[in-house]
Design a protein around this motif. Structure first.
Motif, PDB file in Angstrom:
ATOM      1  N   THR B 166       0.811  -1.228   0.000  1.00 28.71           N
ATOM      2  CA  THR B 166       0.000   0.000   0.000  1.00 28.71           C
ATOM      3  C   THR B 166       0.838   1.269   0.000  1.00 28.71           C
ATOM      4  O   THR B 166       0.352   2.315  -0.396  1.00 28.71           O
ATOM      5  CB  THR B 166      -0.955   0.046   1.208  1.00 28.71           C
ATOM      6  OG1 THR B 166      -0.157  -0.014   2.384  1.00 28.71           O
ATOM      7  CG2 THR B 166      -1.924  -1.092   1.188  1.00 28.71           C
ATOM      8  N   SER B 249      12.010   7.324   7.794  1.00 30.52           N
ATOM      9  CA  SER B 249      11.636   8.730   7.695  1.00 30.52           C
ATOM     10  C   SER B 249      12.483   9.443   6.636  1.00 30.52           C
ATOM     11  O   SER B 249      11.968  10.232   5.838  1.00 30.52           O
ATOM     12  CB  SER B 249      11.819   9.386   9.075  1.00 30.52           C
ATOM     13  OG  SER B 249      11.550  10.752   9.002  1.00 30.52           O
ATOM     14  N   ASP B 250      13.773   9.115   6.596  1.00 25.54           N
ATOM     15  CA  ASP B 250      14.667   9.767   5.628  1.00 25.54           C
ATOM     16  C   ASP B 250      14.382   9.318   4.197  1.00 25.54           C
ATOM     17  O   ASP B 250      14.476  10.120   3.261  1.00 25.54           O
ATOM     18  CB  ASP B 250      16.138   9.479   5.981  1.00 25.54           C
ATOM     19  CG  ASP B 250      16.568  10.199   7.257  1.00 25.54           C
ATOM     20  OD1 ASP B 250      15.796  11.050   7.748  1.00 25.54           O
ATOM     21  OD2 ASP B 250      17.662   9.895   7.775  1.00 25.54           O
ATOM     22  N   VAL B 252      11.451   8.379   3.035  1.00 31.61           N
ATOM     23  CA  VAL B 252      10.214   9.080   2.659  1.00 31.61           C
ATOM     24  C   VAL B 252      10.538  10.515   2.274  1.00 31.61           C
ATOM     25  O   VAL B 252      10.124  11.017   1.221  1.00 31.61           O
ATOM     26  CB  VAL B 252       9.191   9.053   3.818  1.00 31.61           C
ATOM     27  CG1 VAL B 252       8.025  10.001   3.535  1.00 31.61           C
ATOM     28  CG2 VAL B 252       8.674   7.647   4.051  1.00 31.61           C
ATOM     29  N   PRO B 356       2.337   9.750  11.966  1.00 31.77           N
ATOM     30  CA  PRO B 356       3.111  10.409  10.908  1.00 31.77           C
ATOM     31  C   PRO B 356       4.492   9.757  10.809  1.00 31.77           C
ATOM     32  O   PRO B 356       5.124   9.479  11.830  1.00 31.77           O
ATOM     33  CB  PRO B 356       3.209  11.858  11.394  1.00 31.77           C
ATOM     34  CG  PRO B 356       2.022  12.030  12.292  1.00 31.77           C
ATOM     35  CD  PRO B 356       1.847  10.713  12.971  1.00 31.77           C
ATOM     36  N   ARG B 357       4.956   9.564   9.600  1.00 30.59           N
ATOM     37  CA  ARG B 357       6.173   8.773   9.417  1.00 30.59           C
ATOM     38  C   ARG B 357       7.395   9.457  10.009  1.00 30.59           C
ATOM     39  O   ARG B 357       8.324   8.794  10.447  1.00 30.59           O
ATOM     40  CB  ARG B 357       6.361   8.485   7.932  1.00 30.59           C
ATOM     41  CG  ARG B 357       5.238   7.619   7.415  1.00 30.59           C
ATOM     42  CD  ARG B 357       5.253   7.467   5.938  1.00 30.59           C
ATOM     43  NE  ARG B 357       4.908   8.683   5.221  1.00 30.59           N
ATOM     44  CZ  ARG B 357       4.630   8.705   3.927  1.00 30.59           C
ATOM     45  NH1 ARG B 357       4.674   7.594   3.236  1.00 30.59           N
ATOM     46  NH2 ARG B 357       4.320   9.823   3.323  1.00 30.59           N
ATOM     47  N   SER B 358       7.371  10.778  10.039  1.00 30.95           N
ATOM     48  CA  SER B 358       8.508  11.496  10.611  1.00 30.95           C
ATOM     49  C   SER B 358       8.582  11.294  12.123  1.00 30.95           C
ATOM     50  O   SER B 358       9.596  11.587  12.738  1.00 30.95           O
ATOM     51  CB  SER B 358       8.399  12.988  10.290  1.00 30.95           C
ATOM     52  OG  SER B 358       7.173  13.489  10.777  1.00 30.95           O
ATOM     53  N   HIS B 383       4.349  -2.067   9.183  1.00 33.09           N
ATOM     54  CA  HIS B 383       4.465  -1.409   7.880  1.00 33.09           C
ATOM     55  C   HIS B 383       5.031   0.001   8.096  1.00 33.09           C
ATOM     56  O   HIS B 383       4.300   0.996   8.107  1.00 33.09           O
ATOM     57  CB  HIS B 383       3.099  -1.303   7.212  1.00 33.09           C
ATOM     58  CG  HIS B 383       2.334  -2.588   7.158  1.00 33.09           C
ATOM     59  ND1 HIS B 383       2.887  -3.758   6.690  1.00 33.09           N
ATOM     60  CD2 HIS B 383       1.058  -2.890   7.505  1.00 33.09           C
ATOM     61  CE1 HIS B 383       1.974  -4.718   6.752  1.00 33.09           C
ATOM     62  NE2 HIS B 383       0.866  -4.218   7.248  1.00 33.09           N
ATOM     63  N   GLY B 385       6.784   2.059   6.343  1.00 32.48           N
ATOM     64  CA  GLY B 385       6.698   3.062   5.278  1.00 32.48           C
ATOM     65  C   GLY B 385       5.399   3.846   5.316  1.00 32.48           C
ATOM     66  O   GLY B 385       5.339   4.987   4.862  1.00 32.48           O
ATOM     67  N   ASP B 386       4.344   3.236   5.828  1.00 31.91           N
ATOM     68  CA  ASP B 386       3.055   3.918   5.968  1.00 31.91           C
ATOM     69  C   ASP B 386       2.900   4.555   7.346  1.00 31.91           C
ATOM     70  O   ASP B 386       1.867   5.145   7.629  1.00 31.91           O
ATOM     71  CB  ASP B 386       1.896   2.918   5.792  1.00 31.91           C
ATOM     72  CG  ASP B 386       1.851   2.322   4.398  1.00 31.91           C
ATOM     73  OD1 ASP B 386       1.932   3.090   3.439  1.00 31.91           O
ATOM     74  OD2 ASP B 386       1.734   1.087   4.287  1.00 31.91           O
ATOM     75  N   ASN B 388       2.402   2.733   9.788  1.00 27.00           N
ATOM     76  CA  ASN B 388       1.361   1.843  10.342  1.00 27.00           C
ATOM     77  C   ASN B 388       2.001   0.868  11.335  1.00 27.00           C
ATOM     78  O   ASN B 388       2.562  -0.147  10.953  1.00 27.00           O
ATOM     79  CB  ASN B 388       0.706   1.087   9.191  1.00 27.00           C
ATOM     80  CG  ASN B 388      -0.541   0.302   9.579  1.00 27.00           C
ATOM     81  OD1 ASN B 388      -1.102  -0.387   8.736  1.00 27.00           O
ATOM     82  ND2 ASN B 388      -0.977   0.393  10.815  1.00 27.00           N
TER      83      ASN B 388
END
Lengths: 396, 491
Positions: B166, B249-250, B252, B356-358, B383, B385-386, B388
């Motif tokens: 996703t 985070s980096d 993304v 939030p991914r950061s 997950h 990257g999401d 999640n």
């Protein structure tokens, strides 16, 4: 005691509380709040003569640049938003004219060729804040890229034509500005050929990030582009030539140009600019593999009756046709497009009708979901305040 | 009462035949829960219609008799969303398994709600492309929940299911062009259809993820998209979770969009090594799996960029592969990870939230610390990257105190996630499990608006009432239940 609203006035709201107050006053005075947007003023049934026009705030609230997410006020223009994002080497990957507000783009589900690579507003929108017809401040979705808490009202509002509430804030995904944009222009004898090869093109290594078809003085042109690193874009462009030689030799690459995202966006905007000013504009939504055939039939029809400009998105089954039509020609075009849409299981929608054609229904025949939409409209806007009668007929 | 039940069953048999109604108490036990065994309720009956007309007739019969209706696919949900509480009939879509059409040129498949996700994908992949112009080119229905071999397309749509892909390709709703749905009054409504665009508000978007509370999805128009053909898979080992999370985070922030980024902590690495002996370093503090796909010509450049970011964040070992078999084995191990947790704990509870991914680095530390405050060990595989997160709380199901602490810690974790801009559920849904947290996520006005939407579709609360949003008619209290054995199965 608040001042009574003067009808047909424009009201600026700086805070959600002000929109709430306005909705309460409009409810009490039975005055509709109308917002058809800049570029969609002629879409749908006209607004009631007495109404209030609302102008919303125009700021980026927060750019979570490391998350590629931005929170923006709905009155923000696309130009202003893109300029803000550009400072962090990001952009909102949606085809919308600079003067449109974000709210207009959402409520009209504005999209263009970039949808191939980046999706449409329903894929980019993460959260919304709006005031509903009960004068309530509703917050749905959020700033995370995955979220399944509660009903997905965020997506429901996409394309809602401003009939379900007044959106005042949105949170969206952004993308990184690509290092290179390689745009390619092809000529094609008949757009029907595209119907056969589009799926294979998209599945192959030469699948572009945007794809559009345009008719220019009886010449058909395909515009597509690759985004990414320079070497990758060039490799794809070379592979495209090989692909076409093998599977669609009648498509000729006329021009390949390395450009910037800004320049590419300007070209895409320029190619769709005619739609903003044409007195007659009809949109057809058709099955993907019928796009080229529909374009061809429209073109053939036009040679008999009038001059039409046509553009299409072959990957998404969307066709726009229009021109400087008189009422008689518009009626004929309505008959033709209605039959054409019905013959392929599609829909036709009039975006602009010339003078003397008000008897043409701008919308396609009612689908089975119209009754459900009407119930929802009543639930979310019980006093029928927002853009009344534009598409949904109020529940009795 | 018995006579009333018999009346219901007889009416249903008239619609679907004797073989379409299950009413044997011993067999009904199989339908008492989904993947959340803490939420149990034996249905009065299960009915198995085979087409939309039968579903509509069953709904009319049940609504007229005032019998609660609960839709169910294959029951792989994780929130109790397809369980009957306090009596009612399950309308199962599991016999609506017809793949009606696969239209490659229009890139759409029309399927009955009971078609399994994997079955559709196998059928589509077998067809190749219209012209066969691209060697190995294929289309697919992109959503890939871990349950895809069992879960149904109707269930995927109703819960807006996620999965590993996703991050790049989006959740189920992005791949559903339209649905056919039976409403509480038996009316059949079709939204969208085979077209990419429609007129008016996006009803398909609203129905996806509505957890069967607005109607019963009976047919789905699935968007087919290009399946990737070229991959690079990176697995990087780190000394600690913070470094792995910072790497995500980096990546993304760099603008590279991988297909997936999955993290597991040191404890999970140990469990997986014990179970499958894949060859990960036993002493690693975290493992990050990153997959990129796309055009072969650009993959190596993207790979280089990802490897550089891993190195900058202190990765102790970075390996990558392009070999299809090696890659398949890696993902097979990832998908089987949950099955191995039994090696370290009798019971476990998997939470599902999104941040939030950061904020991942701080969030993972905070979540682990919350578990510690409640005397619980927490392990992670998620997950990343999401954003999640799926913290797994380890406990003993026979210890009533443990159960209470798990429930309290879960709530504290979710509240924390909301406080940093996150959500109470990223992909599992609300069901009954997170009903009590909805008011922490949404203001009262929004909760009232949700109630209005439910009432517009189902004014009498006939269908799946008391799920997703609280109901005045039915209250389901999960707290205090012992004997909890939550298998999880996240993503």
């Amino acid at each position: 005691m608040p001042k009574p609203l003067t009808e047909n006035t424009t009201v600026t709201a700086n805070q959600p509380a002000q929109i709430i107050e306005l909705v309460q006053r409009c409810t009490a005075q039975r005055t509709p709040i109308v917002d058809y947007g800049h570029a969609h003023k002629t879409l749908g049934h006209p607004p009631p003569p007495d109404h209030i026009q609302l102008i919303l705030q125009n700021n980026t609230i927060e750019h979570y640049d490391r998350d590629l997410v931005v929170r923006v006020e709905a009155g923000t223009t696309i130009a202003k938003l893109q300029a803000t994002l550009k400072k962090s080497n990001q952009f909102l990957p949606i085809d919308a004219h600079d003067d449109m507000t974000l709210g207009e783009v959402i409520t009209h589900n504005v999209f263009g060729p970039l949808r191939v690579g980046f999706g449409a507003m329903r894929d980019l929108l993460l959260g919304l804040r709006y005031i509903d017809g009960h004068s309530r401040d509703i917050h749905v979705g959020g700033r995370t890229v995955k979220n399944v808490a509660g009903y997905d009202v965020t997506r429901l509002m996409v394309g809602s034509l401003g009939e379900l509430g007044c959106i005042y804030e949105a949170t969206l995904r952004t993308s990184a500005i690509p290092q290179t944009v390689l745009s390619v222009e092809l000529s094609i004898d008949t757009p029907r050929r595209l119907d056969a090869i589009t799926t294979d093109l998209l599945v192959s290594d030469v699948g572009p990030v945007h794809l559009a078809l345009h008719a220019q003085a009886n010449h058909w042109r395909v515009h597509l582009a690759y985004f990414g690193h320079t070497a990758g874009c060039r490799a794809q462009s070379n592979a495209l030539e090989t692909f076409l030689n093998r599977f669609a030799p009648e498509l000729k690459i006329d021009r390949t140009q390395e450009t910037t995202l800004d320049q590419d966006a300007q070209q895409r905007t320029r190619r769709s600019q005619w739609r903003r000013h044409t007195p007659a504009l009809v949109k057809l939504i058709v099955p993907l593999a019928a796009t080229g055939a529909v374009c061809r039939q429209l073109s053939q029809w036009a040679t008999t009756y009038t001059t039409l400009q046509i553009d299409a998105l072959p990957a998404h089954g969307r066709v726009f046709a229009g021109g400087d039509l008189d009422a008689d020609s518009a009626h004929k075009l309505d008959l033709h497009t209605s039959q054409l849409a019905a013959s392929v299981g599609g829909l036709r929608i009039w975006y602009a009708r010339p003078t003397g054609t008000q008897s043409i229904d701008p919308w396609p025949p009612a689908l089975t979901d119209r009754a459900t939409l009407t119930k929802l409209k009543h639930a979310m806007d019980p006093h029928n305040l927002f853009n009344p009668g534009r598409f949904i007929t109020a529940q009795q | 009462m018995a006579a009333a039940i018999e009346t219901v069953l007889n009416r249903l048999r008239e619609v679907v035949g004797d073989e379409g109604v299950l009413a044997d108490r011993n067999e009904l036990v199989a339908y008492e829960c989904d993947g959340l065994p803490i939420a149990k309720g034996v249905p009065t009956a299960v009915v198995f219609p085979t087409d939309t007309g039968q579903v509509a007739e069953c709904v009319r019969v049940l609504a007229k008799l005032g019998v609660p209706i609960v839709p169910r696919g294959s029951g792989t949900g994780l929130t109790g969303g397809c369980v009957v509480f306090g009596g009612g009939v399950i309308v199962s879509t599991s016999r609506m398994t017809r793949i009606e059409s696969i239209d490659l040129a229009n890139r759409v498949a029309v399927v009955g709600a009971g078609v399994r996700n994997l079955a559709l994908n196998e059928a589509v992949a077998a067809r190749g492309t219209p012209m066969g112009a691209t060697e190995g080119g294929w289309l697919r229905f992109s959503p890939d929940p871990s349950s895809q071999s069992a879960s149904t397309i109707g269930g995927n749509a109703a819960t807006n299911a996620g999965g590993i892909n996703t991050l790049k390709y989006g959740v189920t709703t992005s791949h559903v062009l339209g649905v056919e749905v039976v409403l509480a009054d038996g009316a059949v409504v079709r939204t969208g259809g085979g077209l990419c665009d429609g007129v008016g508000a996006d009803l398909t978007g609203l129905l996806c993820g509505s957890e069967g509370t607005l109607g019963i999805i009976t047919r789905v128009w699935c968007r087919l998209t290009a399946g990737p053909r070229h991959f690079r898979t990176v697995y990087a080992e780190f000394g600690c979770m913070r470094e792995a999370c910072q790497t995500v985070s980096d990546v993304v922030a760099s603008g590279v969009v991988p297909t997936s980024m999955e993290i597991m902590d040191g404890q999970m690495i140990g469990v997986i090594e014990q179970a499958f002996g894949y060859g990960f370093s036993a002493g690693a503090g975290a493992l990050l799996l990153i997959e990129i796909d796309g055009v072969e010509a650009v993959l190596d450049e993207q790979l280089e960029s990802v490897v550089r970011i891993c190195g900058a964040n202190g990765a102790e070992g970075v390996r990558h592969c392009a070999d299809a078999q090696e890659r398949a084995e890696l993902w097979r191990v990832r998908k089987r990870a949950f099955g191995a947790i039994g090696r370290i704990s009798r019971s476990y509870c998997t939470q599902d939230a999104c941040v939030p991914r950061s904020k991942l680095p701080e969030a993972i530390e905070a979540i682990t610390a919350i578990g510690g405050r409640y005397g619980l060990k927490v392990t992670h595989i998620f997950h990343a990257g999401d954003g999640n997160v799926h913290p797994i709380l380890l406990f003993d199901e026979d210890d009533a105190d443990d159960v209470q602490r798990v429930l309290a810690a879960s709530e504290a974790i979710l509240e924390y996630c909301v406080s940093i801009g996150g959500t109470i559920t990223g992909e599992h849904g609300v069901g009954v499990e997170k009903l009590h947290l909805m008011e922490k996520m949404f203001n009262s006005a929004t909760m009232a608006a949700f109630g209005d939407i439910k009432a517009a579709f189902d004014p009498d609360g006939c269908i799946n009432d008391g799920k997703l949003i609280p109901s005045d008619r039915i209250r389901i209290e999960l707290k205090g239940v012992t004997g909890m054995n939550v298998p999880g199965g996240a993503g």
